[in-house]
Design an enzyme around this catalytic site. Structure first.
Site, PDB file in Angstrom:
ATOM      1  N   ASP A  36      -7.265  -1.869  -1.005  1.00 56.76           N
ATOM      2  CA  ASP A  36      -6.016  -2.643  -1.049  1.00 56.76           C
ATOM      3  C   ASP A  36      -5.959  -3.553  -2.271  1.00 56.76           C
ATOM      4  O   ASP A  36      -6.981  -4.033  -2.747  1.00 56.76           O
ATOM      5  CB  ASP A  36      -5.916  -3.474   0.244  1.00 56.76           C
ATOM      6  N   ASN A  84       2.814   3.615   5.332  1.00 53.01           N
ATOM      7  CA  ASN A  84       3.075   3.581   3.884  1.00 53.01           C
ATOM      8  C   ASN A  84       4.302   4.401   3.482  1.00 53.01           C
ATOM      9  O   ASN A  84       4.779   4.296   2.343  1.00 53.01           O
ATOM     10  CB  ASN A  84       1.843   4.016   3.078  1.00 53.01           C
TER      11      ASN A  84
END
Ligand code: IPE
Ligand code: IPE
Ligand code: MG
Length: 259
Positions: A36, A84
């Site tokens: 991330d 996502n």
């Protein structure tokens, strides 16, 4: 210095020192990573998010290479979640292109290091061209006996558990058995991660203190390591630091302190 790293780490370097402190008899067997912070890394440089994803590929290479050199049993990377899909189409397209590029260009190296590749998640929901590239990498490395590299794509932990429950119950019913006899082992046997060792260490980059629907079942007793480092800056040195931190932990699994 450990022989597997002799060609990539300079003696007396900071990395060599960290490596020297690692206890090879107590390595985590399975490391999972929530990769991330690519977007923030790019923004800090006044660039578009995609620039950060591209830089992250080098970190993926570092993790995979280091895992193989450490002889870890398994490494699992969270690359694309079921959530996502909420991102802009352009970004999703770029991520998928990069994934294909990575698989195409790294496959020989992955194979050379005897890594066994697999994708976990709802793979059938990905673009056909991505599925094709995944199939090529999976087949080529199917008989490799080194580190098992699982890349989580269109992956959601809750969806995985629901699917595993359905399959486990179907199996019971086919055997004329009652649902009342359903066990944890039945569910585990139907997860994407079946056959892999327990996740000992879960790393998340970019400082976020959450799981984001990753390996919900498997993380039950994992040690969690969160680093502020954004993913494109996460390289071998940080992997060593995470492992050293893991080796300082006392894992009690609900029991009491060992004397
Ligand atoms: C990469 O980081 C994670 C992926 C979904 C590929 P992000 O794209 O989430 O970056 P941040 O969190 O916005 O900085
Ligand atoms: C988690 O990162 C998903 C992956 C790394 C693939 P996100 O950036 O999507 O997570 P949130 O939205 O911050 O929880
Ligand atoms: Mg993010």
């Amino acid at each position: 210095m450990h022989e597997n790293f002799a060609e990539v780490i300079k003696p007396n370097s900071a990395e060599a020192e960290l490596l020297g402190a690692i206890d090879f008899a107590h390595l985590p067997q399975h490391v999972a990573v929530i990769m991330d912070g690519n977007g923030r890394w790019a923004r800090q440089r006044g660039e578009r998010r995609i620039f950060g994803h591209r830089a992250g590929v080098e970190s993926v290479r570092a993790i995979v290479d280091t895992s193989a050199r450490l002889n870890l049993k398994a490494v699992t990377l969270y690359a694309f979640s079921t959530e996502n899909w909420k991102r802009p189409k352009l970004e999703i397209g770029a991520l998928m292109q990069m994934l294909k590029y990575y698989l195409r260009t790294e496959l020989d190296e992955i194979h050379r290091q005897s890594i066994k590749f697999q994708a976990i998640g709802k793979i059938e929901g990905l673009d056909k061209s991505v599925q094709k590239q995944i199939a090529v990498a999976t087949e080529k490395t199917a008989n490799n006996t080194g580190t098992i590299l699982s890349v989580a794509l269109n992956y959601g932990g809750r969806a995985e558990i629901v699917e595993a429950c359905k399959k486990a119950i179907e199996n019971l019913q086919q055997n004329g058995d009652s649902v009342a006899n359903l066990t944890e082992a039945d569910i585990e046997a139907n997860l994407y991660t079946r056959g892999l060792p327990e996740v000992d260490l879960m790393i998340r980059t970019s400082g976020e203190m959450r799981i984001s629907n990753f390996l919900l079942w498997q993380l039950a007793y994992s040690e969690i390591y969160v680093t502020e480092t954004l993913f494109p800056d996460f390289r071998r040195r940080e992997i060593f630091e995470a492992i050293l931190d893991f080796q300082k932990r006392e894992r009690r699994f609900g029991g009491i302190e060992k004397k």
